[in-house]
Motif scaffolding. Structure first.
Motif, PDB file in Angstrom:
ATOM      1  N   THR A 111      -6.945   6.344  -6.341  1.00  8.53           N
ATOM      2  CA  THR A 111      -6.728   7.801  -6.381  1.00  8.53           C
ATOM      3  C   THR A 111      -6.308   8.364  -5.025  1.00  8.53           C
ATOM      4  O   THR A 111      -6.338   9.580  -4.824  1.00  8.53           O
ATOM      5  CB  THR A 111      -7.997   8.509  -6.875  1.00  8.53           C
ATOM      6  N   GLY A 112      -5.927   7.490  -4.114  1.00  9.43           N
ATOM      7  CA  GLY A 112      -5.354   7.938  -2.847  1.00  9.43           C
ATOM      8  C   GLY A 112      -6.339   8.359  -1.794  1.00  9.43           C
ATOM      9  O   GLY A 112      -5.964   9.034  -0.832  1.00  9.43           O
ATOM     10  N   LYS A 113      -7.604   7.962  -1.928  1.00  7.51           N
ATOM     11  CA  LYS A 113      -8.632   8.406  -0.980  1.00  7.51           C
ATOM     12  C   LYS A 113      -8.822   7.466   0.208  1.00  7.51           C
ATOM     13  O   LYS A 113      -9.528   7.809   1.145  1.00  7.51           O
ATOM     14  CB  LYS A 113      -9.981   8.562  -1.696  1.00  7.51           C
ATOM     15  N   CYS A 114      -8.227   6.263   0.156  1.00 10.30           N
ATOM     16  CA  CYS A 114      -8.456   5.262   1.209  1.00 10.30           C
ATOM     17  C   CYS A 114      -7.151   4.882   1.891  1.00 10.30           C
ATOM     18  O   CYS A 114      -6.166   4.568   1.221  1.00 10.30           O
ATOM     19  CB  CYS A 114      -9.072   3.989   0.628  1.00 10.30           C
ATOM     20  N   GLY A 115      -7.185   4.869   3.225  1.00  7.67           N
ATOM     21  CA  GLY A 115      -6.043   4.364   3.968  1.00  7.67           C
ATOM     22  C   GLY A 115      -5.993   2.856   3.925  1.00  7.67           C
ATOM     23  O   GLY A 115      -4.919   2.253   3.760  1.00  7.67           O
TER      24      GLY A 115
ATOM     25  N   ASP B  11      -2.442   2.559 -13.531  1.00  6.47           N
ATOM     26  CA  ASP B  11      -3.814   2.808 -13.082  1.00  6.47           C
ATOM     27  C   ASP B  11      -3.902   3.414 -11.686  1.00  6.47           C
ATOM     28  O   ASP B  11      -4.889   4.059 -11.357  1.00  6.47           O
ATOM     29  CB  ASP B  11      -4.613   1.494 -13.077  1.00  6.47           C
ATOM     30  N   SER B  12      -2.895   3.171 -10.861  1.00 10.68           N
ATOM     31  CA  SER B  12      -2.975   3.531  -9.444  1.00 10.68           C
ATOM     32  C   SER B  12      -1.961   4.605  -9.086  1.00 10.68           C
ATOM     33  O   SER B  12      -0.758   4.450  -9.326  1.00 10.68           O
ATOM     34  CB  SER B  12      -2.737   2.283  -8.589  1.00 10.68           C
ATOM     35  N   GLN B  13      -2.457   5.672  -8.480  1.00 13.15           N
ATOM     36  CA  GLN B  13      -1.583   6.762  -8.043  1.00 13.15           C
ATOM     37  C   GLN B  13      -0.767   6.393  -6.809  1.00 13.15           C
ATOM     38  O   GLN B  13       0.176   7.094  -6.453  1.00 13.15           O
ATOM     39  CB  GLN B  13      -2.431   8.010  -7.748  1.00 13.15           C
ATOM     40  N   VAL B  14      -1.139   5.303  -6.139  1.00  8.79           N
ATOM     41  CA  VAL B  14      -0.465   4.909  -4.900  1.00  8.79           C
ATOM     42  C   VAL B  14       0.245   3.563  -5.059  1.00  8.79           C
ATOM     43  O   VAL B  14       0.556   2.894  -4.075  1.00  8.79           O
ATOM     44  CB  VAL B  14      -1.472   4.849  -3.734  1.00  8.79           C
ATOM     45  N   ALA B  15       0.535   3.190  -6.296  1.00  5.49           N
ATOM     46  CA  ALA B  15       1.051   1.844  -6.583  1.00  5.49           C
ATOM     47  C   ALA B  15       2.301   1.491  -5.786  1.00  5.49           C
ATOM     48  O   ALA B  15       2.501   0.327  -5.418  1.00  5.49           O
ATOM     49  CB  ALA B  15       1.340   1.713  -8.081  1.00  5.49           C
ATOM     50  N   ASP B  16       3.142   2.484  -5.500  1.00  4.80           N
ATOM     51  CA  ASP B  16       4.406   2.206  -4.807  1.00  4.80           C
ATOM     52  C   ASP B  16       4.253   2.159  -3.295  1.00  4.80           C
ATOM     53  O   ASP B  16       5.242   1.927  -2.583  1.00  4.80           O
ATOM     54  CB  ASP B  16       5.449   3.270  -5.173  1.00  4.80           C
TER      55      ASP B  16
ATOM     56  N   PHE C   6      -4.550  -4.440  -9.476  1.00  2.00           N
ATOM     57  CA  PHE C   6      -5.029  -3.137  -9.941  1.00  2.00           C
ATOM     58  C   PHE C   6      -4.488  -1.989  -9.081  1.00  2.00           C
ATOM     59  O   PHE C   6      -4.195  -0.920  -9.595  1.00  2.00           O
ATOM     60  CB  PHE C   6      -6.551  -3.098  -9.954  1.00  2.00           C
ATOM     61  N   VAL C   7      -4.371  -2.217  -7.766  1.00  2.56           N
ATOM     62  CA  VAL C   7      -3.898  -1.139  -6.890  1.00  2.56           C
ATOM     63  C   VAL C   7      -2.381  -0.988  -6.935  1.00  2.56           C
ATOM     64  O   VAL C   7      -1.843   0.026  -6.493  1.00  2.56           O
ATOM     65  CB  VAL C   7      -4.384  -1.325  -5.432  1.00  2.56           C
TER      66      VAL C   7
END
Length: 436
Positions: free
Chosen positions: A253-257, A274-279, A268-269
């Motif tokens: 959900t984009g909370k971790c650098g 499932d992942s908002q930061v997949a790209d 999964f990431v």
């Protein structure tokens, strides 16, 4: 004609009832992670091939699973026919006579295809006692967009100093973005998996060559101090309750650098469903301190058959199916090569489609770099990278993990946590007869 049809239908119904009545039901205890959930969704393929075998699932959180299967097998409870166990339990339980050796797994199973680093950890007296469903090491997963925004470039093999610098640069607490997410939940396979692997790269050991605990040394002090500094300054709130699944959700959900954790999380990431930061995800080896050891572990989740089951033959059929090349191809066909269970078979890393997956070879490199027979900078009397392969470690690791989790929660200082860890470990090792 109608009466003949009814007769045929009646015969079919009777046959179906007879099959159901004679079917064996396997009770399978497993962990509640994505790969195991996916397996449950694909078991129609198994039951179609084995109509005489029915499956009943008991799906549990990691710490709960470990506790329940350990209690059941040690007390000969007989609740489960197939258990999901780790690399830690397999050789210890095999030596106790608690597991069925996995022989006669079928002509197509190809035991020799299992990666040597994984197979050796599941073998006792030359026999395989657990079959790896997936295997993993650990690595750095990071947000490429945040790294670029911070004006930094992640090396393929970073140091802990770089990780500290990057965590500071990527933290934006007002925007709810935290530079680093690490395990904080107490447990020998939760926070202590991470911290033990991290400590190896700092030159720390659980025990010296005479089995004396080493938590009162400078290397453990530096490990825990740096961990607490990272998490208190750049980590998410409530981190003492975060394990693998909680940190996975935070990263997706984009909370971790950055997130340093199991290589199996890579699929999964990077999954856009499932992942908002997949790209915007990159990968690097686990950090080091220039001492010759990286902070990565070696682990496999495996399927094993308790010696007390009366359904060993049916259980072998299931274990062979779930850990086969056929199962890998089944996942690839349904969900793509990026989502197949990683780290178990050499043939997977010879498959052109899989080699193209961005994290595939980094995972293999991480697995191959972990050495359970030589896990630390200085010599030790034990094997195991993020655990100590003795029966007492399960209790010890969780007890020490509770001290370190309390320190992360601000309930005690690092010094007090280390002193408590030293004291309780000394007491238990004396009680078990390792030291006087």
């Amino acid at each position: 004609m109608k009466s003949m049809t009814r007769a045929l239908l009646g015969a079919t119904a009777v046959a179906a009832l007879a099959t159901a009545a004679s079917a064996e039901t396997l009770t399978i205890a497993t962990v509640n992670n994505g790969d195991m959930i996916r397996m449950q969704g694909l078991t129609e393929d198994f039951t179609a091939q084995h109509p005489d075998i029915e499956l009943e699932w008991v799906t549990l959180e990691e710490n709960v699973l470990r506790q329940r299967v350990t209690t059941d097998i040690a007390t000969k409870g007989g609740q489960y026919d197939v258990m999901t166990i780790g690399t830690y339990e397999a050789p210890i339980w095999a030596a106790q006579g608690w597991l069925v050796p996995l022989e006669d797994m079928g002509e197509d199973y190809d035991v020799d295809d299992i990666l040597p680093a994984i197979r050796s950890g599941l073998t006792h007296d030359g026999k395989l006692y657990a079959a790896p469903f997936y295997a993993e090491s650990s690595m750095v997963m990071y947000r490429t967009d945040l790294m670029e925004k911070a004006g930094l470039e992640m090396p393929d093999a970073p140091t802990w100093d770089f990780i500290k610098e990057a965590a500071a640069a990527m933290t934006d607490k007002e925007g709810e973005v935290y530079g680093i997410c690490l395990r904080g939940k107490a447990g020998w396979g939760e926070n202590m998996a991470f911290l033990t692997a991290m400590s190896n790269s700092y030159g720390a050991r659980w025990f010296d060559e005479e089995w004396n605990p080493q938590f009162d040394g400078e290397a453990w002090k530096a490990t825990l101090t740096d961990y607490l500094d990272l998490m208190n300054n750049y980590g998410p709130p409530g981190a003492s309750g975060n394990g693998f699944n909680e940190n996975l959700s935070l990263f997706q959900t984009g909370k971790c650098g950055m997130w340093i954790d199991a290589t199996v999380a890579a699929s999964f990431v990077t999954n856009p469903n499932d992942s908002q930061v997949a790209d915007n995800v990159g990968f690097a080896l686990a950090p080091d301190n220039g001492l010759g050891k990286r902070g990565n572990w070696l682990w496999a989740w495996n399927l094993a058959i308790p010696a007390g089951t009366e359904k060993a033959d049916a259980a072998k059929e299931f274990v062979a199916w779930a850990t086969s090349k056929h199962y890998t191809e089944l996942v690839a066909a349904k969900d793509g090569w990026a989502n197949v269970p990683p780290g178990t078979r050499q043939s997977l890393y010879e498959t052109p489609e899989y080699i193209e997956v961005p994290f595939a070879m980094m995972t293999l490199q991480s697995i191959n770099s972990a050495d359970p027979t030589n896990p630390t900078v200085d010599p030790v009397p034990y094997t195991g990278v993020q655990f100590v392969a003795i029966p007492e470690f399960q209790g010890l690791g969780t007890a020490v993990g509770q001290q370190f989790s309390a320190a992360l929660a601000g309930q005690m200082s690092a010094e007090d946590a280390l002193a408590a860890a030293q004291s309780l470990t000394e007491r238990e090792m004396k009680k078990a007869g390792y030291i006087k």
